[in-house]
Design an enzyme around this catalytic site. Structure first.
Site, PDB file in Angstrom:
ATOM      1  N   LYS A 141      -8.468 -69.761  52.751  1.00  0.00           N
ATOM      2  CA  LYS A 141      -8.305 -71.175  53.113  1.00  0.00           C
ATOM      3  C   LYS A 141      -9.591 -71.793  53.665  1.00  0.00           C
ATOM      4  O   LYS A 141      -9.826 -72.985  53.513  1.00  0.00           O
ATOM      5  CB  LYS A 141      -7.184 -71.311  54.147  1.00  0.00           C
ATOM      6  CG  LYS A 141      -5.794 -70.936  53.632  1.00  0.00           C
ATOM      7  CD  LYS A 141      -5.291 -71.939  52.625  1.00  0.00           C
ATOM      8  CE  LYS A 141      -3.833 -71.682  52.245  1.00  0.00           C
ATOM      9  NZ  LYS A 141      -3.369 -72.632  51.206  1.00  0.00           N
ATOM     10  N   GLU A 165      -1.475 -79.979  56.961  1.00  0.00           N
ATOM     11  CA  GLU A 165      -0.161 -79.352  57.000  1.00  0.00           C
ATOM     12  C   GLU A 165      -0.366 -77.856  56.820  1.00  0.00           C
ATOM     13  O   GLU A 165      -1.394 -77.448  56.251  1.00  0.00           O
ATOM     14  CB  GLU A 165       0.738 -79.905  55.895  1.00  0.00           C
ATOM     15  CG  GLU A 165       0.605 -79.233  54.543  1.00  0.00           C
ATOM     16  CD  GLU A 165      -0.787 -79.314  53.914  1.00  0.00           C
ATOM     17  OE1 GLU A 165      -1.205 -78.309  53.318  1.00  0.00           O
ATOM     18  OE2 GLU A 165      -1.441 -80.354  54.003  1.00  0.00           O
ATOM     19  N   SER A 224      -5.758 -62.557  49.156  1.00  0.00           N
ATOM     20  CA  SER A 224      -6.064 -63.899  49.663  1.00  0.00           C
ATOM     21  C   SER A 224      -6.167 -63.961  51.177  1.00  0.00           C
ATOM     22  O   SER A 224      -6.802 -64.858  51.722  1.00  0.00           O
ATOM     23  CB  SER A 224      -5.011 -64.884  49.177  1.00  0.00           C
ATOM     24  OG  SER A 224      -3.718 -64.463  49.578  1.00  0.00           O
TER      25      SER A 224
END
Lengths: 387, 253
Positions: free
Chosen positions: A84, A106, A373
């Site tokens: 991210k 969010e 990830s």
């Protein structure tokens, strides 16, 4: 192709009041992103703050166990523990150069919220994070991290109290605060230009992974590239530079929830239909009347009833294959990778690892490159509660 | 001329601001909803906006969202709305408008939706998540059924974008008074007057002011700049606390 579309999917299905900030963002992408000022600073941040390039790691024990050649692209090694951060630093820097003072986000699993809080702190911006009340409870460590870094975390009590509702509330907030605030969208979904913008910042994953794999394997490409798909940002980043390679099979892994017939799941590409939500036309979990259905995954980051439009396009054209993995299979992969390789994967990433485990017979002898990830520290409480 | 425009202009001809109440279909209950519509009509509504409940209404504030979600729990869907309206076709003096989000309409099928609007006496449609750029296919599907897609504009809509909307706008232009969601507000932004004047210079159809309207006193400073007032959250709150639509409409007469 119509602007903002990937084949039949994408678009800007959003209230008119959000069109001016979307157009402003699109113009900023065209003007600021290619500039030397942006690129040099962003590249430096990825190297010095994120720790890029992230490694690719060979898994000798699991490879032996499964009868295949398993490699991991280690986004879990990034600062803040997931892919991210690539996107939030990119969007944060862009927003800063646009003159915005606040990053709005969010988050589902909390990793995007944490990564946004990091970007805001680094760039001296305010940070406001909307998170479903259910996720606030099940991802408490990430909530604490966000608050420690100065972010305001708002628990969303409406609807299913998960990511979908957090997005609704964040969009509402952006309606009213658009002059000072950039909505740092967390995945390669939503209205144009977000799917393209997020892919732009995440494609570093496959750019590095492709190069690293070639270097480590006598200039050979992997046979299969795998990533988990919720909204789909790590996956689109992992897939992007392999899409032109016809010899590489591309596999996205959706969450099947409990796996029981009729259960809530998070697999809109496998079990959904065409529809419109959160600014995009895509595949959705929905009733025949067009009401959005609740989704479920043991991995909060996959718990979303829609998917980014580029994945819907890759699915429709057959360039990528999308399969499902259920909660139990993901937990098994979480345990297996931890025990056999000493790597604790996020529950989201565990779905991608589980694909290699569950399908090892058909993958026998092949090289499989999985996008890890994120790291699984945040998920210990969930796993402990089950085992 | 679209019935919505002619009803608004009929009120304007009497020197009045046209009234456009909004109520989610099925609120406060399946049976009572139709009685509320009758009361709103009898009290002089020019256009009645009927909300099509949606699970994820991002443009709506908490009052409309809560009411809409309750209607969904009660099983309200487009088929129920059309069935009820068809049974009452011709019984309303007000023009009828459906307001909601694109996905339920899209799943219903655009052509079937347009045909059922015509069969039910509905002459207008507002889709909250359908900006000009995406609206072509909906307008095309509605045109054969004489269902107008009402444009939504607001404080941040540029003159150029107003012109895009004005090119083929029918019925009325819905001017959103705030940068935010639906809901009652104590005061409205100062910039409204300036932006309404801009809209007035672009649109040839009537202009309705909505979002944040709860009492006719709020409209005094916008006299001459708008032709109709839309109110939803205040009406829903009024009904939810045990009052009638007739009582709500009295101060507006």
């Amino acid at each position: 192709m119509k602007k903002g579309y990937f084949g039949d999917f994408g678009g800007q299905f959003i209230p008119e009041l959000l069109m001016p900030p979307l157009l402003e963002l699109e113009q900023a992408m065209q003007a600021i992103l290619p500039s030397e000022a942006f690129q040099s600073r962003f590249t430096a941040m990825l190297k010095e703050n994120v720790g890029r390039p992230s490694a690719i790691t060979h898994c000798p024990n699991l490879s032996r166990d499964l009868g295949l050649d398993l490699w991991l692209k280690r986004e879990d090694l990034n600062h803040s523990g997931a892919h991210k951060i690539n996107n939030t630093l990119g969007q944060g820097l862009l927003a800063k150069m646009m003159g915005k003072t606040t990053l709005l986000a969010e988050t589902g699993a909390g990793m995007h919220g944490v990564a946004t809080a990091v970007a805001a702190a680094m760039l001296d911006m305010k940070c406001l994070v909307y998170m479903g009340a259910t996720d606030v409870v099940r991802q408490a460590p990430n909530v604490n991290r966000m608050r420690l870094m100065g972010a305001e975390v708002v628990a969303v009590e409406s609807g299913t109290k998960t990511l979908k509702d957090a997005i609704n509330e964040a969009l509402r907030r952006w309606l009213s605060d658009q002059e000072t605030t950039h909505y740092c969208f967390g995945t390669a979904a939503g209205p144009h230009p977000f799917p393209t913008l997020v892919r732009e910042f995440q494609q570093v994953i496959s750019r590095e992974a492709r190069q690293q794999f070639l270097e480590r394997n006598n200039n050979r490409l992997p046979d299969v590239v795998v990533a988990c798909v919720g909204g789909g940002s790590n996956a689109i980043g992992m897939f992007h530079h392999f899409v032109p390679d016809p010899s590489v099979s591309i596999v996205g892994v959706e969450a099947a929830g409990t796996g029981e017939p009729g259960c809530d799941n998070s697999a809109p590409l496998n079990l959904g239909t065409d529809g419109i939500l959160h600014g995009m036309k895509t595949k959705l979990l929905q009733s025949p009347q067009g009401q959005i259905l609740p989704s479920h995954s043991i991995a909060p980051g996959l718990d979303y009833p829609g998917v980014g439009p580029e994945h819907a396009h890759l699915h429709a054209t057959g360039r990528a294959t999308y399969v499902t993995i259920n909660d139990a299979q993901a937990i098994n992969a979480f345990m297996t990778l931890s025990r056999r390789e000493g790597i604790i994967p996020a529950l989201e990433s565990s779905h991608a690892v589980a694909y290699a485990i569950e399908h090892c017979a058909q993958l026998k002898g092949k090289s499989v490159l999985v996008c890890l990830s994120g790291r699984g520290d945040k998920d210990m409480a969930i796993v402990d509660s089950i085992l | 001329m679209n019935p919505m425009q002619s009803k608004i202009e009929a009120a304007m001809a009497k020197g009045k601001v046209a009234l456009i109440p909004f109520l989610p279909a099925g609120f406060p209950s399946r049976d009572q909803f139709w009685k509320e519509l009758e009361q709103l009509d009898a009290a002089g509504a020019a256009v009645i906006e009927i909300g099509m409940p949606f699970s994820d209404p991002v443009a709506d504030g908490p009052v409309v969202e809560k009411a809409s979600l309750k209607c969904l729990e009660d099983g309200i869907d487009l088929a129920w709305i059309f069935e009820g309206l068809k049974a009452r076709k011709g019984s309303f003096n007000a023009a009828l408008l459906l307001m909601g989000y694109l996905n339920p309409v899209y799943q219903y099928g655009l052509d079937a939706f347009g045909a059922d609007c015509a069969a039910a006496g509905v002459s207008g449609l507002i889709i909250a998540d359908l900006p000009h750029e995406e609206s072509g296919f909906v307008k095309q599907a509605m045109a054969p059924h004489n269902v107008a897609l009402v444009p939504l504009i607001g404080l941040n809509t540029s003159l150029d974008r107003m012109r895009l909307y004005a090119e083929d706008a029918q019925g009325f232009c819905y001017f959103v008074s705030v940068l935010g969601t639906t809901g009652q507000r104590e005061s409205l932004p100062e910039r409204i007057r300036e932006k309404l004047a801009e809209a007035r210079s672009i649109f040839t159809i009537p202009i309705a002011l909505g979002f944040g309207i709860k009492h006719p006193d709020q409209l005094a400073s916008f006299a001459g700049l708008m032709d109709a007032a839309v109110f939803g959250s205040a009406l829903i709150t009024h009904i939810a606390t045990g009052h009638t639509s007739t009582q709500f409409m009295e101060p507006w007469q």
